[in-house]
Design an enzyme around this catalytic site. Structure first.
Site, PDB file in Angstrom:
ATOM      1  N   GLY A  46      19.329  -2.401  13.840  1.00  0.00           N
ATOM      2  CA  GLY A  46      18.879  -2.866  15.141  1.00  0.00           C
ATOM      3  C   GLY A  46      19.219  -4.331  15.327  1.00  0.00           C
ATOM      4  N   GLN A  51      18.643 -12.661  18.912  1.00  0.00           N
ATOM      5  CA  GLN A  51      19.286 -12.864  17.607  1.00  0.00           C
ATOM      6  C   GLN A  51      20.729 -13.338  17.746  1.00  0.00           C
ATOM      7  OE1 GLN A  51      17.832  -8.838  15.999  1.00  0.00           O
ATOM      8  NE2 GLN A  51      17.882 -10.134  14.183  1.00  0.00           N
ATOM      9  N   CYS A  91      15.342  -7.956   8.233  1.00  0.00           N
ATOM     10  CA  CYS A  91      15.827  -8.414   9.534  1.00  0.00           C
ATOM     11  C   CYS A  91      17.127  -9.180   9.318  1.00  0.00           C
ATOM     12  CB  CYS A  91      14.775  -9.324  10.166  1.00  0.00           C
ATOM     13  SG  CYS A  91      15.264 -10.006  11.761  1.00  0.00           S
ATOM     14  N   LEU A  92      18.105  -8.941  10.179  1.00  0.00           N
ATOM     15  CA  LEU A  92      19.388  -9.646  10.047  1.00  0.00           C
ATOM     16  C   LEU A  92      19.220 -11.156  10.223  1.00  0.00           C
ATOM     17  CD1 LEU A  92      21.749  -7.178  11.960  1.00  0.00           C
ATOM     18  CD2 LEU A  92      21.484  -7.451   9.479  1.00  0.00           C
ATOM     19  N   HIS A 133       9.958  -3.355  15.732  1.00  0.00           N
ATOM     20  CA  HIS A 133      10.560  -4.584  15.204  1.00  0.00           C
ATOM     21  C   HIS A 133      11.430  -5.259  16.267  1.00  0.00           C
ATOM     22  CE1 HIS A 133      12.677  -6.873  11.830  1.00  0.00           C
ATOM     23  NE2 HIS A 133      13.480  -7.042  12.841  1.00  0.00           N
ATOM     24  N   GLU A 134      12.286  -4.462  16.926  1.00  0.00           N
ATOM     25  CA  GLU A 134      13.222  -5.049  17.899  1.00  0.00           C
ATOM     26  C   GLU A 134      12.500  -5.513  19.154  1.00  0.00           C
ATOM     27  OE1 GLU A 134      16.019  -5.850  16.804  1.00  0.00           O
ATOM     28  OE2 GLU A 134      15.945  -4.578  15.018  1.00  0.00           O
ATOM     29  N   HIS A 137      11.021  -8.841  18.694  1.00  0.00           N
ATOM     30  CA  HIS A 137      11.993  -9.926  18.848  1.00  0.00           C
ATOM     31  C   HIS A 137      12.033 -10.449  20.283  1.00  0.00           C
ATOM     32  CE1 HIS A 137      14.210 -10.594  15.126  1.00  0.00           C
ATOM     33  NE2 HIS A 137      14.405  -9.295  14.932  1.00  0.00           N
TER      34      HIS A 137
END
Ligand code: NI
Length: 154
Positions: A46, A51, A91-92, A133-134, A137
């Site tokens: 994701g 991000q 997480c990226l 999670h997304e 963000h």
């Protein structure tokens, strides 16, 4: 196709509230393509627009084994949730780390698709976790702030 630079924790853009998208246009279509390319290149499941430095309510997700089943969410909101799951999350934007986060085990999400039509998605387990999670963000929330016992090296 273009890979965008992924912002990492400490970058203020990750802590801001994102604005809703009011219309689709070429620039946004390109952003969505780039976000998918960037997510797949980084082996993520994701990616949210902040991000890559864009404060818009836009998320891409793909939890499929083959990485060929992308979900694109514009202005998403969770409208139902049920149960709970506790597990590792990464997480990226927080490379090399993970932490234990409790999330609902089922969520129903309302969003717009690329044609700005309303869509409903339901997810359990990993997909439910990815939705939560997304969408976090988009409200400036990183999983690290929810991780029980903090984050640690993978
Ligand atoms: Ni993330």
């Amino acid at each position: 196709m273009a890979i965008r630079n992924i912002r990492v924790m400490g970058d203020a853009v990750l802590e801001k509230e994102c604005r809703p998208i009011t219309e689709m246009n070429k620039k946004l279509e390109l952003l969505i393509e780039d976000m998918l390319d960037t997510m797949y290149e980084a082996n993520g499941v994701g990616l949210a627009a902040p991000q890559v430095g864009i404060l818009k309510q836009l998320v891409v997700i793909d939890v499929s084994e083959e990485g060929d089943d992308p979900i694109i969410l514009i202005n998403p909101e969770i409208i139902e949730m049920e149960g709970s799951q506790t597990g590792q999350e990464g997480c990226l934007s927080i490379p090399g780390k993970s932490g234990v986060v409790t999330r609902p085990n089922y969520v129903k999400v309302k969003a717009l698709d690329m044609d700005m039509n309303e869509v409903i998605y339901e997810g359990t387990e990993l997909l439910a976790r990815a939705f939560c999670h997304e969408i976090d963000h988009l409200h400036g929330i990183l999983y690290a702030s929810k991780a029980e016992g903090g984050i640690h090296d993978v």
